[in-house]
Enzyme design. Structure first.
Site, short mmCIF file in Angstrom:
data_model
loop_
_atom_site.label_atom_id
_atom_site.label_comp_id
_atom_site.label_asym_id
_atom_site.label_seq_id
_atom_site.Cartn_x
_atom_site.Cartn_y
_atom_site.Cartn_z
N THR A 117 13.94 3.40 2.28
CA THR A 117 14.46 4.60 2.97
C THR A 117 15.73 5.13 2.31
O THR A 117 16.41 5.98 2.88
CB THR A 117 14.75 4.30 4.46
OG1 THR A 117 15.87 3.40 4.54
CG2 THR A 117 13.57 3.70 5.17
N ASP A 120 0.86 -1.18 0.00
CA ASP A 120 0.00 0.00 0.00
C ASP A 120 0.91 1.24 0.00
O ASP A 120 1.79 1.35 0.88
CB ASP A 120 -0.86 -0.05 1.28
CG ASP A 120 -1.79 1.14 1.41
OD1 ASP A 120 -1.66 2.10 0.61
OD2 ASP A 120 -2.64 1.10 2.33
N SER A 137 24.29 4.59 13.77
CA SER A 137 24.15 3.20 14.21
C SER A 137 25.48 2.67 14.72
O SER A 137 26.54 3.17 14.36
CB SER A 137 23.69 2.34 13.04
OG SER A 137 22.33 2.53 12.82
N SER A 197 17.23 -1.49 15.10
CA SER A 197 17.92 -0.20 14.91
C SER A 197 17.04 0.95 15.41
O SER A 197 17.54 1.94 15.92
CB SER A 197 18.30 0.00 13.44
OG SER A 197 17.19 0.35 12.65
N ASN A 217 17.01 8.93 3.24
CA ASN A 217 18.11 9.02 4.21
C ASN A 217 19.40 9.40 3.48
O ASN A 217 19.75 8.79 2.48
CB ASN A 217 18.27 7.66 4.91
CG ASN A 217 19.17 7.73 6.14
OD1 ASN A 217 19.76 8.77 6.43
ND2 ASN A 217 19.26 6.63 6.86
N HIS A 269 18.56 13.58 13.48
CA HIS A 269 18.92 12.65 12.41
C HIS A 269 17.62 12.00 11.89
O HIS A 269 16.82 11.50 12.68
CB HIS A 269 19.87 11.58 12.94
CG HIS A 269 20.05 10.45 11.97
ND1 HIS A 269 20.51 10.66 10.68
CD2 HIS A 269 19.79 9.12 12.06
CE1 HIS A 269 20.55 9.51 10.03
NE2 HIS A 269 20.11 8.56 10.84
N CYS A 294 26.08 7.49 10.75
CA CYS A 294 25.54 8.82 10.40
C CYS A 294 26.03 9.93 11.33
O CYS A 294 25.98 11.10 10.97
CB CYS A 294 24.02 8.81 10.44
SG CYS A 294 23.31 7.56 9.39
N GLU A 300 29.87 7.08 4.99
CA GLU A 300 29.93 5.63 5.23
C GLU A 300 29.84 4.90 3.90
O GLU A 300 29.53 3.72 3.85
CB GLU A 300 28.89 5.17 6.24
CG GLU A 300 27.56 5.84 6.18
CD GLU A 300 26.65 5.43 7.31
OE1 GLU A 300 26.51 4.24 7.57
OE2 GLU A 300 26.06 6.33 7.93
N LYS A 345 8.40 9.44 16.14
CA LYS A 345 8.42 8.63 17.38
C LYS A 345 9.34 9.27 18.42
O LYS A 345 8.97 9.39 19.59
CB LYS A 345 8.97 7.23 17.08
CG LYS A 345 7.98 6.30 16.40
CD LYS A 345 8.62 4.91 16.27
CE LYS A 345 8.06 4.12 15.11
NZ LYS A 345 6.66 3.80 15.15
#
Ligand code: HMG
Length: 445
Positions: free
Chosen positions: A163, A31, A364, A211, A328, A244, A120, A83, A253
């Site tokens: 992402t 979706d 991370s 993560s 990202n 970030h 990051c 990275e 969140k």
């Protein structure tokens, strides 16, 4: 002591665009709202076949130097955070310097060059190194160029594929800065975690759900450490809160949890008490699970309040507007969030001079960093000169077949050879491989 901070900034996006709702979702049988509403992403930026971390970084830096009317010997330091590097010895900053020397008079032989690695968060670490170098008085009046550049691609069919993104942010760190000055207190949250890594591979190994938990845990630690260091965290004292942004849903969140933490014991908690009660306190619970359940219930009610939603729309939502369209950018992501917030403030006529930003970086593996920044009087004229909106509008939309063919170019295999989908114009381009396996670059008029 004079202020040190960001004196100028430029952003360079990859020239291709993958629309998640229209092109990606149908191929994945998902979706479209999983991406647009769930993750909060509309599109990803991709580099064309002649673009990579060096060209995007060098093109951003070139425009920055031109715009700020700087000569090469005004730069005493170049650090690249990435990275997505393709060499374990020769840093990307040497390639970027080589590009800049092709088109500018003079050279960068007396500039200290390096490469920073910690997922990051290394973009912010490189900025911090520049700040410390200037504060230590070792810069001899010169500025530092910090470039955060990544091709943030995941293996095909990895859940992280939605992402993806690619782009560079070039920042000039100097005394008496025009955009923001850095505050002194800093907080860290750091632990040995195995959630996202690239063990000698270009596309990462990821435990996506884990993560997200690690992001929230380390950010919380960094916030607490920032408070411990004397940092102010009252939510009303910040004009913008750039974090970030692996995808906007992650920041949504984090913002709810962070706001709850920061209003504890403030007049905001008191004023909301009649509507949603007070925050549960751990001492009132024998059982830890019951306490966590109560905290979750309170947070859900809190994020539904008008007061929270107004705060979120004013301080957090503006920082997500570019990320939503590009995905990202790993090391550049928090620096894109800062610019996005300032850009929206500029476009809507908010007067932010003298106000504070609360900046939350994360990488991370894992480490979070938190600090405040102070918006400087020159911010509007700096932000006004950005051309990121035009760059985003000018991207070429990929079909899914084109996306499939371009994706693996950025695994840096010498054997992959794909025709570009756009034509370069007044920019640095990747120009093939050299005899020792080096990558070569040239400026195309
Ligand atoms: P997934 O399993 O495909 O997605 O992967 P999902 O099923 O969890 O759905 C995502 C959200 O969409 C959920 O929202 C769903 O409910 C919602 P939530 O419940 O979490 O609020 N959803 C919908 N909403 C509306 N309509 C629908 C619908 N369907 C579902 N129809 C995951 C998601 C993030 C795990 C994946 O994309 C991934 O692995 N990403 C890569 C890792 C990552 O970005 N982690 C973030 C934290 S780590 C970090 O930031 C560091 C990093 O930048 C690297 C570095 O530091 O170098 C990644």
């Amino acid at each position: 002591m004079s202020e040190v901070g960001i004196d100028g900034v430029e952003i360079r996006t990859g020239k291709l665009k993958l629309d998640l709702a229209e092109t990606f979702a149908p191929e994945k049988g998902e979706d479209p709202e999983k991406y647009t509403k769930g993750l909060g992403l509309h599109a990803s930026s991709f580099p064309d076949a002649y673009e990579d971390i060096v060209t995007m970084g060098a093109n951003a830096a070139h425009r920055l130097l031109e715009r700020k009317d700087l000569a090469l010997d005004d730069i005493g330091r170049i650090d690249v955070a990435t990275e997505s590097a393709f060499d374990r010895s020769k840093p990307v900053s040497t390639y970027v310097a080589g590009c800049l020397e092709q088109v500018n008079d003079g050279d960068l032989h007396h500039a200290n060059k390096g490469e920073r690695k910690f997922a990051c968060v290394s973009g912010t670490q490189a900025v911090d190194d520049a700040f410390n170098w200037i504060r230590a008085g070792r810069n001899r009046g010169r500025a530092a160029l910090v470039i955060a550049t990544d091709t943030a691609l995941y293996a095909r069919d990895d859940p992280g594929e939605a992402t993806q993104g690619a782009g560079a942010v070039a920042m000039l760190i100097d005394e008496n800065p025009d955009v923001v000055a850095f505050g002194e207190p800093q907080g860290y949250g750091s632990a040995d975690e195995t959630d996202f890594l690239k063990p000698n591979q270009q596309f990462p190994s990821v435990d996506g759900k884990r993560s997200m938990q690690v992001y929230l845990a380390r950010m919380r630690e960094a916030l607490e450490d920032f408070e411990e260091a004397g940092g102010d965290t009252h939510p009303e004292n910040f004009a913008l809160v750039p974090f970030h942004t692996p995808f906007p849903g992650m920041v949504r969140k984090a913002a709810g949890l962070g706001y709850r933490h920061c209003i504890r014991g403030t007049e905001i908690e008191d004023e909301l008490a009649a509507e949603i009660g007070r925050q549960p306190r751990p001492e009132a619970y024998d059982d830890e699970d019951e306490y966590f359940e109560a905290i979750k219930e309170y947070t859900d009610k809190l994020t539904d309040t008008e007061r929270y939603q107004e705060w979120y729309e004013r301080t957090v939502a503006p920082t997500l507007s570019i990320s939503r369209e590009v995905g990202n950018w790993y090391t550049g992501s928090v620096h894109v969030a800062r610019v996005a917030g300032l850009l929206e403030a500029y476009e809507t006529g908010r007067d932010l001079t003298g106000q504070q930003l609360l900046v939350g970086s994360y990488g991370s593996g894992a480490q979070a960093e938190m600090h405040a920044e102070y918006i400087q009087p020159g911010w509007e004229s700096e932000i006004e000169q950005l051309d990121i909106t035009e760059q985003l509008d000018d991207r070429k939309s990929l079909t899914f077949a084109e996306y499939e063919s371009i994706h693996d170019v950025h695994n840096h295999e010498e054997t992959t050879d794909v025709e570009p989908l756009t034509a370069p114009d007044s920019e640095f381009v990747f120009d093939g491989w050299g005899r020792m396996g080096e990558r070569k670059y040239t400026f195309v008029e």
